[in-house]
Design a protein around this motif. Structure first.
Motif, mmCIF file in Angstrom:
data_model
loop_
_atom_site.group_PDB
_atom_site.id
_atom_site.type_symbol
_atom_site.label_atom_id
_atom_site.label_comp_id
_atom_site.label_asym_id
_atom_site.label_seq_id
_atom_site.Cartn_x
_atom_site.Cartn_y
_atom_site.Cartn_z
ATOM 1 N N THR A 2 0.866 -1.046 0.175
ATOM 2 C CA THR A 2 0.380 0.009 -0.373
ATOM 3 C C THR A 2 0.641 1.118 0.103
ATOM 4 O O THR A 2 1.811 1.225 1.041
ATOM 5 C CB THR A 2 -0.496 0.019 1.248
ATOM 6 N N ARG A 4 0.238 5.468 0.043
ATOM 7 C CA ARG A 4 -0.718 6.613 -0.044
ATOM 8 C C ARG A 4 0.353 8.113 0.156
ATOM 9 O O ARG A 4 1.490 8.572 0.669
ATOM 10 C CB ARG A 4 -1.248 6.799 1.765
ATOM 11 N N VAL A 21 -4.510 10.444 -1.515
ATOM 12 C CA VAL A 21 -4.733 8.835 -3.254
ATOM 13 C C VAL A 21 -4.146 8.503 -2.268
ATOM 14 O O VAL A 21 -2.649 8.085 -1.524
ATOM 15 C CB VAL A 21 -3.742 9.850 -4.222
ATOM 16 N N VAL A 23 -3.028 3.800 -2.936
ATOM 17 C CA VAL A 23 -2.233 2.230 -3.932
ATOM 18 C C VAL A 23 -2.681 1.069 -3.377
ATOM 19 O O VAL A 23 -1.747 1.237 -2.548
ATOM 20 C CB VAL A 23 -1.606 2.805 -4.904
ATOM 21 N N SER A 24 -3.290 0.015 -3.496
ATOM 22 C CA SER A 24 -2.901 -1.394 -2.252
ATOM 23 C C SER A 24 -3.413 -1.916 -3.441
ATOM 24 O O SER A 24 -3.840 -2.429 -4.630
ATOM 25 C CB SER A 24 -4.223 -1.181 -1.470
ATOM 26 N N SER A 25 -2.764 -2.957 -2.958
ATOM 27 C CA SER A 25 -3.158 -4.519 -3.951
ATOM 28 C C SER A 25 -3.414 -5.579 -3.388
ATOM 29 O O SER A 25 -3.494 -5.791 -2.048
ATOM 30 C CB SER A 25 -1.565 -4.558 -5.022
ATOM 31 N N THR A 56 -5.213 -4.086 -8.258
ATOM 32 C CA THR A 56 -4.465 -3.029 -7.477
ATOM 33 C C THR A 56 -6.037 -2.023 -7.662
ATOM 34 O O THR A 56 -6.517 -1.898 -8.269
ATOM 35 C CB THR A 56 -3.688 -2.148 -8.710
ATOM 36 N N THR A 58 -6.774 1.573 -6.747
ATOM 37 C CA THR A 58 -6.381 3.088 -6.585
ATOM 38 C C THR A 58 -7.312 3.951 -6.445
ATOM 39 O O THR A 58 -8.743 4.166 -6.215
ATOM 40 C CB THR A 58 -5.805 3.965 -7.781
ATOM 41 N N ARG A 97 -10.485 3.281 -8.673
ATOM 42 C CA ARG A 97 -9.732 2.415 -10.465
ATOM 43 C C ARG A 97 -9.508 1.979 -9.354
ATOM 44 O O ARG A 97 -8.804 0.920 -9.201
ATOM 45 C CB ARG A 97 -8.741 3.756 -10.862
ATOM 46 N N THR A 118 -9.449 -3.066 -2.575
ATOM 47 C CA THR A 118 -10.280 -2.280 -2.283
ATOM 48 C C THR A 118 -10.711 -1.568 -0.652
ATOM 49 O O THR A 118 -9.814 -0.217 -0.743
ATOM 50 C CB THR A 118 -11.659 -1.933 -2.979
ATOM 51 N N ALA A 121 -7.244 0.085 0.498
ATOM 52 C CA ALA A 121 -6.472 1.219 -0.326
ATOM 53 C C ALA A 121 -7.139 2.402 0.611
ATOM 54 O O ALA A 121 -7.188 3.483 0.383
ATOM 55 C CB ALA A 121 -6.767 1.260 -2.404
#
Length: 307
Positions: A2, A4, A21, A23-25, A56, A58, A97, A118, A121
């Motif tokens: 993750t 941030r 913002v 981003v994680s997976s 992923t 975002t 996204r 999700t 993120a």
């Protein structure tokens, strides 16, 4: 994983709404090493097979907004997860996204990976940690889910969205297989009564004990035996037309067994990286799978070590 990033918003004389913002997976799985049910009307369960492919997410968070926009718009369950996490931690909204390389409806945990990515993120964007148990609680209200919120192989009560046991990491293996075609709606599949007999439930309990011991020992051969048996037991529920041929092929190229998506269209063989002549055996497996699959696509994935 993750990340941030805080993004300031220009404002006049008033305080700017908080924005971030993140981003994680989350990884997918190649079907399951084992899937069945426990004795005495015990729960349905599965044992995950993590692969090095990810979804992923975002998320751009704005505290002043309400509601979540999602791209692609079809990812309505991911939007529900985002909204649930926001509601749990103070509200707000934003845009989500989703990207990744996990095909849908094939038994590779694409939906579970989307939802876990999700949740991570959104939580990161609002500045909170989200342990696996909390992710379970959020997802439990939405759909049956694989245990991809945990970083290793787990036994997981997928219908209840609850951890059964943490098993550990897998030895390095390549999964070579095929997609037999079509898609399977996992949610609909999980609603179908499985009607396991008492003898089948007893066998699944023994197989769970076997795979627990095998994973903790790093015993690829024993892992393969459990996966192969589970694949054959699952034939009455989600038949694979190439199971016999793939079982024979695995033995011929030095694999330790076959693995299937118990509620999907994929099937593969497990080839350990420490087998003598690994590269030539891998090339042969890919070529033979191509012949077996005809027009279907050959699949090649790496098992994922726990992080």
């Amino acid at each position: 994983m993750t990340s941030r990033q805080l993004v300031p918003r220009a404002g006049g004389h008033h305080a700017s709404p908080a924005r971030a913002v993140a981003v994680s997976s989350a990884f997918g799985t190649f079907g399951e090493l084992l899937q069945g049910a426990l004795p005495d009307d015990g729960p349905d369960f599965l044992v995950t097979l993590p692969i090095a492919r990810w979804a992923t997410a975002t998320f751009a968070y704005t505290s002043a907004d309400s509601g979540v926009e999602v791209v692609p718009a079809s990812k309505t369950k991911a939007r529900r997860v985002a909204e649930a996490v926001l509601a749990r931690y103070g509200g707000g909204g934003g845009s989500l996204r989703l990207d990744g390389s996990l095909p849908e409806g094939k038994g590779l945990a694409s939906s579970s990976a989307d939802l876990v990515a999700t949740a991570r993120a959104v939580a990161s964007a609002v500045g909170v940690d989200l342990p696996p148990g909390v992710i379970e609680d959020v997802l439990r209200r939405i759909e049956p889910t694989d245990g991809v919120m945990y970083p290793e192989v787990v036994a997981f009560r997928h219908r209840d969205v609850a951890l059964l046991d943490r098993l550990g990491g897998l030895p390095p293996m390549t999964i070579v297989g095929i997609d037999e075609g079509g898609t399977v709606d996992t949610v609909a599949f999980n609603r179908i009564p499985k009607n396991f007999t008492a003898a089948e439930r007893d066998e699944y309990a023994r197989l769970l004990d076997d795979v627990r011991t095998a994973v903790r020992a790093g015993d690829a051969a024993a892992i393969g035996r459990v996966a192969t048996r589970s694949a054959h037991l699952n034939q009455r529920l989600c038949r694979k037309r190439t199971l016999s041929a793939m079982t024979e092929l695995s033995a011929e190229v030095g694999g330790v067994g076959v693995v299937t998506a118990h509620s999907g269209s994929t099937i593969g063989l497990l080839l350990p990286h420490d087998v003598p002549g690994f590269r030539s055996r891998l090339a042969e497996a890919i070529n033979r799978c191509g012949q077996l699959a005809h027009r279907e696509r050959v699949l090649c994935y790496q098992t994922l070590a726990s992080s």
